[in-house]
Scaffold this motif. Structure first.
Motif, mmCIF file in Angstrom:
data_model
loop_
_atom_site.group_PDB
_atom_site.id
_atom_site.type_symbol
_atom_site.label_atom_id
_atom_site.label_comp_id
_atom_site.label_asym_id
_atom_site.label_seq_id
_atom_site.Cartn_x
_atom_site.Cartn_y
_atom_site.Cartn_z
ATOM 1 N N LEU A 129 0.831 -1.203 0.000
ATOM 2 C CA LEU A 129 0.000 0.000 0.000
ATOM 3 C C LEU A 129 0.867 1.254 0.000
ATOM 4 O O LEU A 129 0.631 2.187 -0.783
ATOM 5 C CB LEU A 129 -0.917 -0.003 1.227
ATOM 6 N N TYR A 130 1.883 1.280 0.871
ATOM 7 C CA TYR A 130 2.800 2.424 0.908
ATOM 8 C C TYR A 130 3.497 2.587 -0.442
ATOM 9 O O TYR A 130 3.657 3.707 -0.946
ATOM 10 C CB TYR A 130 3.844 2.246 2.012
ATOM 11 N N SER A 142 5.361 11.423 3.635
ATOM 12 C CA SER A 142 5.756 12.133 4.845
ATOM 13 C C SER A 142 5.243 11.374 6.073
ATOM 14 O O SER A 142 4.338 10.529 5.956
ATOM 15 C CB SER A 142 5.175 13.546 4.841
ATOM 16 N N PRO A 143 5.802 11.642 7.259
ATOM 17 C CA PRO A 143 5.299 10.982 8.480
ATOM 18 C C PRO A 143 3.799 11.197 8.682
ATOM 19 O O PRO A 143 3.088 10.292 9.111
ATOM 20 C CB PRO A 143 6.112 11.635 9.591
ATOM 21 N N PHE A 144 3.316 12.402 8.354
ATOM 22 C CA PHE A 144 1.886 12.685 8.496
ATOM 23 C C PHE A 144 1.065 11.824 7.543
ATOM 24 O O PHE A 144 0.006 11.306 7.904
ATOM 25 C CB PHE A 144 1.615 14.172 8.228
ATOM 26 N N GLU A 145 1.547 11.667 6.309
ATOM 27 C CA GLU A 145 0.829 10.855 5.325
ATOM 28 C C GLU A 145 0.816 9.382 5.720
ATOM 29 O O GLU A 145 -0.197 8.688 5.551
ATOM 30 C CB GLU A 145 1.464 11.041 3.945
ATOM 31 N N LEU A 149 -2.466 7.066 6.490
ATOM 32 C CA LEU A 149 -2.686 5.725 5.935
ATOM 33 C C LEU A 149 -2.998 4.718 7.039
ATOM 34 O O LEU A 149 -3.924 3.918 6.924
ATOM 35 C CB LEU A 149 -1.442 5.264 5.163
ATOM 36 N N ASN A 150 -2.211 4.781 8.111
ATOM 37 C CA ASN A 150 -2.440 3.872 9.245
ATOM 38 C C ASN A 150 -3.807 4.098 9.876
ATOM 39 O O ASN A 150 -4.477 3.150 10.295
ATOM 40 C CB ASN A 150 -1.340 4.048 10.299
ATOM 41 N N MET A 151 -4.212 5.356 9.928
ATOM 42 C CA MET A 151 -5.518 5.702 10.495
ATOM 43 C C MET A 151 -6.644 5.120 9.641
ATOM 44 O O MET A 151 -7.631 4.598 10.169
ATOM 45 C CB MET A 151 -5.665 7.221 10.595
ATOM 46 N N TRP A 152 -6.500 5.207 8.314
ATOM 47 C CA TRP A 152 -7.516 4.648 7.423
ATOM 48 C C TRP A 152 -7.673 3.146 7.641
ATOM 49 O O TRP A 152 -8.777 2.622 7.603
ATOM 50 C CB TRP A 152 -7.143 4.910 5.962
ATOM 51 N N VAL A 153 -6.542 2.476 7.877
ATOM 52 C CA VAL A 153 -6.574 1.018 8.045
ATOM 53 C C VAL A 153 -7.033 0.631 9.449
ATOM 54 O O VAL A 153 -7.954 -0.175 9.623
ATOM 55 C CB VAL A 153 -5.183 0.403 7.757
#
Length: 236
Positions: A129-130, A142-145, A149-153
């Motif tokens: 995915l990354y 970026s760390p925020f991005e 992504l982790n939040m979406w999952v």
């Protein structure tokens, strides 16, 4: 003569051995001698002999009675064999071997292996995915991005295939940014879209709707020379 031997061989019967025992005994720290002894105990239990003696077991192995006795004691200490006792219908006290502890340990090991395989698969999917996002964005995330992504999952419980579909939708719409992709995922979740087929169908319908609306607008405003817009999720 040969037929008689064949019938005798058939009468010996078969025993069922879980394949997971053969594939996982090493992980349970069972060596080959212990494995064969366990199989011998299983064989006797299947034949109705609930408490075979070390002499009976060693007679079918390449170990003597003393070593057999020691291996049995060792397997009991390690929690693979249990000795149960009780009283028969006639009141006679008896003892018998039980391999239930072994089967329980095998089940636990099997579930553990499955969990590890699932975790490895999830880790690979996350890595893919990354990679997809970095390829489309043409740069490292970026760390925020990555956190998004982790939040979406993890938090929003979006399937990774759906996140990839939202990424493709953003690419098609020419609006490649995380805010736009987040809005797509929000709209899809609100509309109960959970599969890649539903996502494709939903996106196609909106693009068709936008194209039809644009053609009407063209006829009404002939002076306008705007390009055909894609569905803008951020305007919803």
């Amino acid at each position: 003569m040969n037929q008689t031997i064949f019938l005798k061989w058939l009468q010996e019967g078969n025993i069922n051995i879980p394949s997971t025992l053969l594939t996982n005994y090493k992980q349970l720290k069972i060596n080959e001698k212990e494995l064969v002894l366990l199989l011998q105990v299983h064989y006797y239990l299947e034949r109705g002999n609930d408490f075979p003696t070390p002499a009976e077991i060693s007679a079918q192995m390449t170990i003597d009675i003393n070593e057999c006795h020691e291996l049995l004691s060792q397997l009991i200490r390690k929690g693979f064999i249990e000795i149960l006792d009780g009283n028969s219908d006639t009141g006679i006290r008896y003892e018998r071997y039980s391999l239930e502890p072994l089967w329980n340990k095998l089940i636990e090991q099997f579930l553990l292996n499955n969990k590890k395989e699932e975790e490895a698969l999830i880790e690979k999917e996350e890595s893919d995915l990354y990679t997809c996002f970095e390829q489309e964005f043409g740069r490292p995330l970026s760390p925020f991005e990555i956190e998004t992504l982790n939040m979406w999952v993890d938090d929003d419980q979006h399937e990774m295939v759906i996140i990839k579909a939202a990424l493709r939708e953003a690419v098609i719409s020419g609006k490649l940014n995380f805010r736009y992709i987040d809005r797509i995922l929000f709209e899809w979740k609100k509309n109960g879209i959970k599969t890649i087929e539903q996502a494709k169908s939903h996106g196609k319908k909106f693009r068709q709707h936008q194209t039809a609306g644009y053609k009407v607008e063209q006829r009404e405003e002939s002076s306008s020379k705007k390009a055909v817009p894609f569905y803008n999720w951020l305007d919803q």
